[in-house]
Scaffold this motif. Structure first.
Motif, mmCIF file in Angstrom:
data_model
loop_
_atom_site.group_PDB
_atom_site.id
_atom_site.type_symbol
_atom_site.label_atom_id
_atom_site.label_comp_id
_atom_site.label_asym_id
_atom_site.label_seq_id
_atom_site.Cartn_x
_atom_site.Cartn_y
_atom_site.Cartn_z
ATOM 1 N N UNK A 203 0.831 -1.206 0.000
ATOM 2 C CA UNK A 203 0.000 0.000 0.000
ATOM 3 C C UNK A 203 0.867 1.258 0.000
ATOM 4 N N UNK A 204 1.898 1.277 0.817
ATOM 5 C CA UNK A 204 2.794 2.431 0.887
ATOM 6 C C UNK A 204 3.520 2.650 -0.436
ATOM 7 N N UNK A 205 4.023 1.581 -1.019
ATOM 8 C CA UNK A 205 4.793 1.696 -2.254
ATOM 9 C C UNK A 205 3.914 2.144 -3.423
ATOM 10 N N UNK A 206 2.723 1.578 -3.534
ATOM 11 C CA UNK A 206 1.811 1.988 -4.603
ATOM 12 C C UNK A 206 1.406 3.440 -4.420
ATOM 13 N N UNK A 207 1.125 3.822 -3.185
ATOM 14 C CA UNK A 207 0.766 5.212 -2.925
ATOM 15 C C UNK A 207 1.861 6.171 -3.337
ATOM 16 N N UNK A 208 3.104 5.833 -3.002
ATOM 17 C CA UNK A 208 4.233 6.687 -3.372
ATOM 18 C C UNK A 208 4.422 6.732 -4.879
ATOM 19 N N UNK A 209 4.263 5.578 -5.555
ATOM 20 C CA UNK A 209 4.421 5.541 -7.013
ATOM 21 C C UNK A 209 3.368 6.400 -7.696
ATOM 22 N N UNK A 210 2.122 6.327 -7.238
ATOM 23 C CA UNK A 210 1.049 7.100 -7.853
ATOM 24 C C UNK A 210 1.196 8.587 -7.560
ATOM 25 N N UNK A 211 1.576 8.925 -6.332
ATOM 26 C CA UNK A 211 1.681 10.330 -5.956
ATOM 27 C C UNK A 211 2.857 11.025 -6.627
ATOM 28 N N UNK A 212 3.890 10.279 -6.989
ATOM 29 C CA UNK A 212 5.101 10.878 -7.548
ATOM 30 C C UNK A 212 5.303 10.583 -9.025
ATOM 31 N N UNK A 213 4.465 9.696 -9.606
ATOM 32 C CA UNK A 213 4.634 9.241 -10.997
ATOM 33 C C UNK A 213 6.004 8.612 -11.216
ATOM 34 N N UNK A 214 6.512 7.955 -10.197
ATOM 35 C CA UNK A 214 7.814 7.295 -10.297
ATOM 36 C C UNK A 214 7.684 5.969 -11.026
ATOM 37 N N UNK A 215 8.753 5.595 -11.734
ATOM 38 C CA UNK A 215 8.772 4.299 -12.409
ATOM 39 C C UNK A 215 9.122 3.164 -11.488
ATOM 40 N N UNK A 216 9.865 3.452 -10.410
ATOM 41 C CA UNK A 216 10.265 2.425 -9.449
ATOM 42 C C UNK A 216 10.356 3.034 -8.061
ATOM 43 N N UNK A 217 9.934 2.261 -7.057
ATOM 44 C CA UNK A 217 9.968 2.710 -5.671
ATOM 45 C C UNK A 217 10.632 1.639 -4.821
ATOM 46 N N UNK A 218 11.566 2.062 -3.986
ATOM 47 C CA UNK A 218 12.179 1.175 -3.003
ATOM 48 C C UNK A 218 11.949 1.721 -1.612
ATOM 49 N N UNK A 219 12.285 0.926 -0.603
ATOM 50 C CA UNK A 219 12.105 1.350 0.778
ATOM 51 C C UNK A 219 13.236 0.844 1.652
ATOM 52 N N UNK A 220 13.053 1.011 2.952
ATOM 53 C CA UNK A 220 14.066 0.604 3.921
ATOM 54 C C UNK A 220 13.750 -0.776 4.491
ATOM 55 N N UNK A 221 14.809 -1.514 4.873
ATOM 56 C CA UNK A 221 14.668 -2.887 5.354
ATOM 57 C C UNK A 221 15.461 -3.097 6.636
ATOM 58 N N UNK A 222 14.871 -3.818 7.543
ATOM 59 C CA UNK A 222 15.575 -4.255 8.744
ATOM 60 C C UNK A 222 16.293 -5.557 8.415
ATOM 61 N N UNK A 223 17.578 -5.632 8.727
ATOM 62 C CA UNK A 223 18.373 -6.815 8.408
ATOM 63 C C UNK A 223 18.215 -7.843 9.522
ATOM 64 N N UNK A 224 17.881 -9.065 9.136
ATOM 65 C CA UNK A 224 17.690 -10.163 10.096
ATOM 66 C C UNK A 224 18.723 -11.255 9.820
#
Length: 369
Positions: A203-224
């Motif tokens: 939901x967060x990634x799609x929202x960011x892609x639609x709001x910014x018209x970006x071709x690709x969206x990445x985010x932050x990850x916790x390393x396990x």
């Protein structure tokens, strides 16, 4: 602060959304009436998002302009044009076919396809697959799920997803490329078998892609560093209570973030969401001599976005948990990717082309018995 898109759950039903509680699952009416192109659909979604006040107060808008923050590519990944398909060494590509062994019962009009390669030699395969599938079913928006099985490996009976079975072994990037070819969603996303998404990550990634018209969206990850993350649902927060260290491979420590969403590390993360309409049904699969790419397909793919001048953004939000195990993962195995890229370059032919072009045909599935 709670997830930035929670307020979107109050969108009126008159706006044509499939479910009032899931802001980005568009109805059949929206897709068929206004979805003639990705641009039309994205603009529609973007305007709906803006009506709700996106981005919300306090959201780090610098992430929307993250092209300026894009970390340099690996030193060996120098710009060079892809080699023509005709130069690909066809003798290196085995003949194969595939079947669709299972069809997801309820993906409906999901805007996003999330896919995963299920390697036939994967350790603890069925347990990982079950946990992975549950993680995707827990997403706050509907997703279409695609699993790519190789070497004739069949999916378990309980798996309610689109399952494609290829007759020969596949590299991970061939499997991802196959999923891209077989998806018809507006957005696609990969998720490794041993990584897990926050329940509101898509939901967060799609929202960011639609709001910014970006071709690709990445985010932050916790390393396990163990399997404790596999079955623990969590919701994406603003990035807090985590630390970054540049060591690679990562050294075990508590609350270590990867640095993909903050721009502290060059990677966009182990999973990204992108628009196939913008970049094409393509995922790097081969070098120019026909050798399969083993470990740098992600970096080569991100490089394609740079070459095409497509907008890419990073969200400094913890969207998932990344499992780091250098002894088991492809990116840490010895390979010749660097040498092969320098010598032959990247082929413009991907495994997706072989599927779309009919070279790797789909056969009818005939259940046993």
């Amino acid at each position: 602060m709670d997830a930035p898109l929670d307020e979107l759950r109050t969108l009126p039903g008159a706006f044509g959304w499939q479910r009032s509680g899931r802001a980005f699952a568009a109805s059949n009416f929206l897709i068929s009436r206004w979805g003639a192109s990705l641009r039309d659909t994205t603009n529609t979604l973007k305007s709906r998002l803006q009506m709700t006040g996106w981005p919300p107060p306090g959201f780090p808008t610098t992430a929307i302009d993250a092209n300026a923050r894009l970390m340099p590519s690996p030193s060996w990944l120098t710009p060079m044009p892809p080699l023509p398909c005709a130069n690909l060494a066809r003798k290196e590509l085995p003949e194969m076919h595939f079947i669709k062994a299972r069809t997801q019962s309820d993906h409906g009009t999901a805007l996003v396809t999330v896919f995963c390669a299920v390697w036939h030699r994967q350790n603890n395969k069925l347990d990982l697959l079950k946990s992975h599938y549950i993680n995707l079913r827990q997403q706050s928006v509907d997703v279409r799920i695609i699993y790519i099985f190789d070497n004739g490996d069949m999916p378990p009976e309980w798996l309610d997803a689109d399952c494609y079975v290829f007759s020969q072994p596949l590299s991970i990037y061939e499997a991802w490329s196959a999923a891209v070819a077989l998806s018809n969603s507006l957005f696609v996303m990969n998720l490794n078998m041993d990584d897990r998404l926050a329940t509101n990550a898509v939901e967060l990634l799609v929202g960011a892609a639609c709001a910014s018209s970006a071709g690709m969206v990445g985010g932050e990850w916790l390393v396990c560093f163990d399997n404790s993350h596999l079955d623990e649902p969590f919701k994406a927060p603003i990035l807090t209570a985590s630390e970054f260290a540049p060591d690679w491979p990562p050294r075990p420590r508590e609350r270590l973030r990867l640095g993909s969403g903050t721009g502290e590390r060059g990677t966009f993360g182990p999973a990204t969401l992108w628009s196939p309409k913008m970049v094409g049904k393509y995922y790097p699969s081969y070098f120019g001599d026909g050798s399969p790419i083993r470990s740098v397909g992600d970096a080569l793919f991100w490089h394609v976005f740079q070459q095409k001048n497509l907008k890419t953004i990073r969200l400094p939000l913890l969207i998932g948990k990344y499992f780091s195990s250098p002894s088991d993962q492809a990116e840490f195995r010895a390979n010749q990717d660097n040498e092969l890229y320098q010598r032959y370059g990247l082929s413009s032919l991907s495994f997706a082309d072989r599927i779309v072009g009919g070279e790797v045909p789909q056969l009818a599935f005939r259940p046993a018995g």
